[in-house]
Motif scaffolding. Structure first.
Motif, PDB file in Angstrom:
ATOM      1  N   THR A  50     -14.592  -1.488  65.052  1.00  0.00           N
ATOM      2  CA  THR A  50     -13.735  -0.434  64.524  1.00  0.00           C
ATOM      3  C   THR A  50     -12.542  -1.006  63.767  1.00  0.00           C
ATOM      4  O   THR A  50     -12.277  -2.210  63.803  1.00  0.00           O
ATOM      5  CB  THR A  50     -13.210   0.451  65.673  1.00  0.00           C
ATOM      6  N   ASP A  51     -11.803  -0.097  63.118  1.00  0.00           N
ATOM      7  CA  ASP A  51     -10.537  -0.471  62.497  1.00  0.00           C
ATOM      8  C   ASP A  51      -9.370  -0.008  63.353  1.00  0.00           C
ATOM      9  O   ASP A  51      -8.229   0.059  62.894  1.00  0.00           O
ATOM     10  CB  ASP A  51     -10.426   0.090  61.083  1.00  0.00           C
ATOM     11  N   SER A  52      -9.645   0.309  64.622  1.00  0.00           N
ATOM     12  CA  SER A  52      -8.626   0.832  65.510  1.00  0.00           C
ATOM     13  C   SER A  52      -7.733  -0.278  66.054  1.00  0.00           C
ATOM     14  O   SER A  52      -8.201  -1.363  66.411  1.00  0.00           O
ATOM     15  CB  SER A  52      -9.288   1.563  66.684  1.00  0.00           C
ATOM     16  N   ASP A  53      -6.449   0.034  66.164  1.00  0.00           N
ATOM     17  CA  ASP A  53      -5.513  -0.904  66.765  1.00  0.00           C
ATOM     18  C   ASP A  53      -5.716  -1.015  68.274  1.00  0.00           C
ATOM     19  O   ASP A  53      -5.072  -1.852  68.921  1.00  0.00           O
ATOM     20  CB  ASP A  53      -4.075  -0.459  66.481  1.00  0.00           C
ATOM     21  N   SER A  54      -6.603  -0.225  68.821  1.00  0.00           N
ATOM     22  CA  SER A  54      -6.935  -0.354  70.237  1.00  0.00           C
ATOM     23  C   SER A  54      -7.909  -1.501  70.479  1.00  0.00           C
ATOM     24  O   SER A  54      -8.016  -2.007  71.598  1.00  0.00           O
ATOM     25  CB  SER A  54      -7.553   0.954  70.762  1.00  0.00           C
ATOM     26  N   ASN A  55      -8.624  -1.906  69.418  1.00  0.00           N
ATOM     27  CA  ASN A  55      -9.634  -2.954  69.567  1.00  0.00           C
ATOM     28  C   ASN A  55      -9.241  -4.279  68.941  1.00  0.00           C
ATOM     29  O   ASN A  55      -9.781  -5.325  69.329  1.00  0.00           O
ATOM     30  CB  ASN A  55     -10.967  -2.483  68.982  1.00  0.00           C
ATOM     31  N   TYR A 109      -5.492  -6.149  67.745  1.00  0.00           N
ATOM     32  CA  TYR A 109      -4.048  -5.977  67.619  1.00  0.00           C
ATOM     33  C   TYR A 109      -3.363  -7.283  68.002  1.00  0.00           C
ATOM     34  O   TYR A 109      -3.980  -8.183  68.595  1.00  0.00           O
ATOM     35  CB  TYR A 109      -3.556  -4.844  68.508  1.00  0.00           C
ATOM     36  N   SER A 133     -13.355   7.447  74.188  1.00  0.00           N
ATOM     37  CA  SER A 133     -12.749   7.708  72.880  1.00  0.00           C
ATOM     38  C   SER A 133     -13.390   8.845  72.108  1.00  0.00           C
ATOM     39  O   SER A 133     -12.809   9.294  71.115  1.00  0.00           O
ATOM     40  CB  SER A 133     -12.796   6.434  72.021  1.00  0.00           C
TER      41      SER A 133
END
Length: 467
Positions: free
Chosen positions: A122-127, A129, A145
């Protein structure tokens, strides 16, 4: 004047006094007569042959010492080294922030990246950072999610991956670093469907994959990454490299390929791969790390793999940070874990190649005369596709860096019937089998993100100056 006492005989005793036996005299050490010259040959003039033998012995000893010293010196001098004075810095990322402009791009796909992997990136900051000066690549449960939770993962839902970087039905486009195109049974690399009857699920894990394609790459030099590996069953952390190709923004496969064609013809460099399973895992758990080179004479072919691995007897590589390094010239390659040499390839070993002649990697692989081309389905004559390059081909072109944390897959990295593996690689429902066992494998994942995440302290890349 003193007088001796008188002897008093005891009743019934004898009055006789015992005599002391005489002591024997020791022989004298004195010579009976003085030695003459004949008795002392060592003071005479030595024989010519005796003197020669003495000098030959001394000279032989000296030559042996000098020869040993010369052997050590020239042996040391002949070791291939890559001094820092020959290297020019390309990237030094200490992760004060996640630089998605100059250094990194995120791969955002769910097509399995050619390995049938079970995560979506993903491009999520949860994955992915930055925390405390380190890059964290953290796997999370998809069920936490998406709408519908775990039930939606298994059945009756669809999921469109936000920010997907893959073309529909092709995971090798744009900034994708997939080594094999195609979205697989899920439909394409951007959308997944869950259908219990059809055996499809939404990828049960979210993770991340970052690359330097189009931003930082080298052809010969050094790569160094200090990282702490994740702990948890079926986690697959990797630091590796793929050829840059002609363009990272091209819209057709041929111009996106490396210099020598699609994977694996243009090669792959795996600096570090590992498994998150505990050291008790029979197929090399987190106390092992491996490096390898993958290449082949035509696309979609089975590839020969040159690899080396190291293990630690105390703890595992998820216990702390270690340095994973790769050095690369047109004559040799070396992989290191910390200061320990893990594997070495001496490209000069088979002599010269390229420029119309068979190359080192073709000769060392031992390819058969003919083979079945998996993409065409026909038997073809196996020839060296790298003869127009150098002897180091296909590893004589620009490669960029990739770091990712995969989960599971059907490539054989996790062998069947080993370590309570809950899916089979040749199963059409492998990801579904994995997703149904979520309570089992998730229980082995640490609850602390510091132990679950693939943590990178720094990444450094140097190119060989002048290359």
């Amino acid at each position: 004047m003193w007088t001796p006492p008188s002897v008093v005989n005891s009743p019934g005793g004898s009055s006789a006094i015992l005599a002391v036996p005489p002591q024997k005299l020791k022989p004298s050490t004195r010579l009976p007569a003085k030695l003459n010259k004949e008795d002392k040959p060592w003071i005479g003039k030595p024989h010519g042959l005796d003197r020669l033998s003495w000098w030959l012995t001394v000279i032989g000893l000296l030559l042996g010492v000098l020869g040993g010293a010369a052997l050590c010196f020239f042996g040391y001098e002949s070791v291939d080294v890559l001094p820092m004075s020959d290297l020019c810095l390309v990237m030094d990322d200490e992760f004060d922030s996640l630089d998605l402009t100059n250094n990194w791009s995120r791969d955002v796909e769910l097509g399995g990246f050619g390995n049938g992997e079970f995560e979506m990136t993903t491009d999520s900051d949860s994955n992915s950072y930055v925390k405390n000066g380190q890059l964290y690549i953290l796997p999370t449960l998809t069920s936490n999610s998406i709408d519908g939770g775990y039930s939606a993962v298994l059945n009756g839902a669809s999921y469109n991956l936000p920010g997907c970087t893959a073309d529909i039905g092709d995971t090798s486009s744009g900034n994708s670093t997939s080594s094999s195109g195609g979205g697989g049974a899920q439909g394409n690399a951007c959308t997944a469907y869950s259908d219990s009857a059809a055996g499809t699920v939404i990828n049960p894990v979210m993770s991340a994959r970052l690359n330097t394609r189009g931003k930082k790459s080298i052809a010969y030099g050094r790569v160094e990454v200090r990282a702490k590996l994740p702990q948890g069953d079926w986690l697959w952390p990797a630091i590796w490299m793929l050829p840059e190709g002609n363009s990272s923004e091209a819209s057709n496969s041929s111009s996106r390929a490396g210099v020598y064609g699609d994977w694996p013809m243009s090669g792959e460099i795996d600096i570090m791969e590992a498994r998150g399973n505990l050291p008790s895992y029979p197929a090399q758990g987190s106390n092992y790390v491996r490096s390898s080179l993958n290449y082949g004479p035509f696309s979609a072919a089975n590839t020969p793999t040159l690899y080396g691995w190291v293990t630690t007897k105390r703890g595992n590589y998820a216990d702390g940070f270690h340095v994973y390094a790769f050095e690369w010239t047109d004559s040799w390659m070396r992989f290191y874990t910390d200061s320990r040499l893990q594997a070495m390839v001496n490209i000069k070993m088979t002599g010269s190649g390229g420029n119309g002649e068979d190359t080192y990697f073709f000769k060392s692989a031992g390819f058969p005369a003919t083979a079945m081309n998996a993409s065409s389905g026909y038997e073809v004559v196996v020839t060296d596709p790298w003869t127009e390059g150098s002897n180091a081909a296909p590893y004589d072109q620009q490669f960029y860096l990739i770091m990712d944390l995969a989960v599971g897959g059907i490539s054989g990295w996790f062998p069947d019937n080993v370590g309570n593996k809950m899916w089979f690689d040749n199963s059409q429902t492998a990801m579904q089998e994995f997703a149904k066992a979520q309570s089992d494998w998730y229980a082995t994942w640490p609850t602390n993100e510091d132990d679950l995440a693939f943590r990178i302290d720094y990444v450094k890349m140097w190119k060989l100056c002048g290359s």
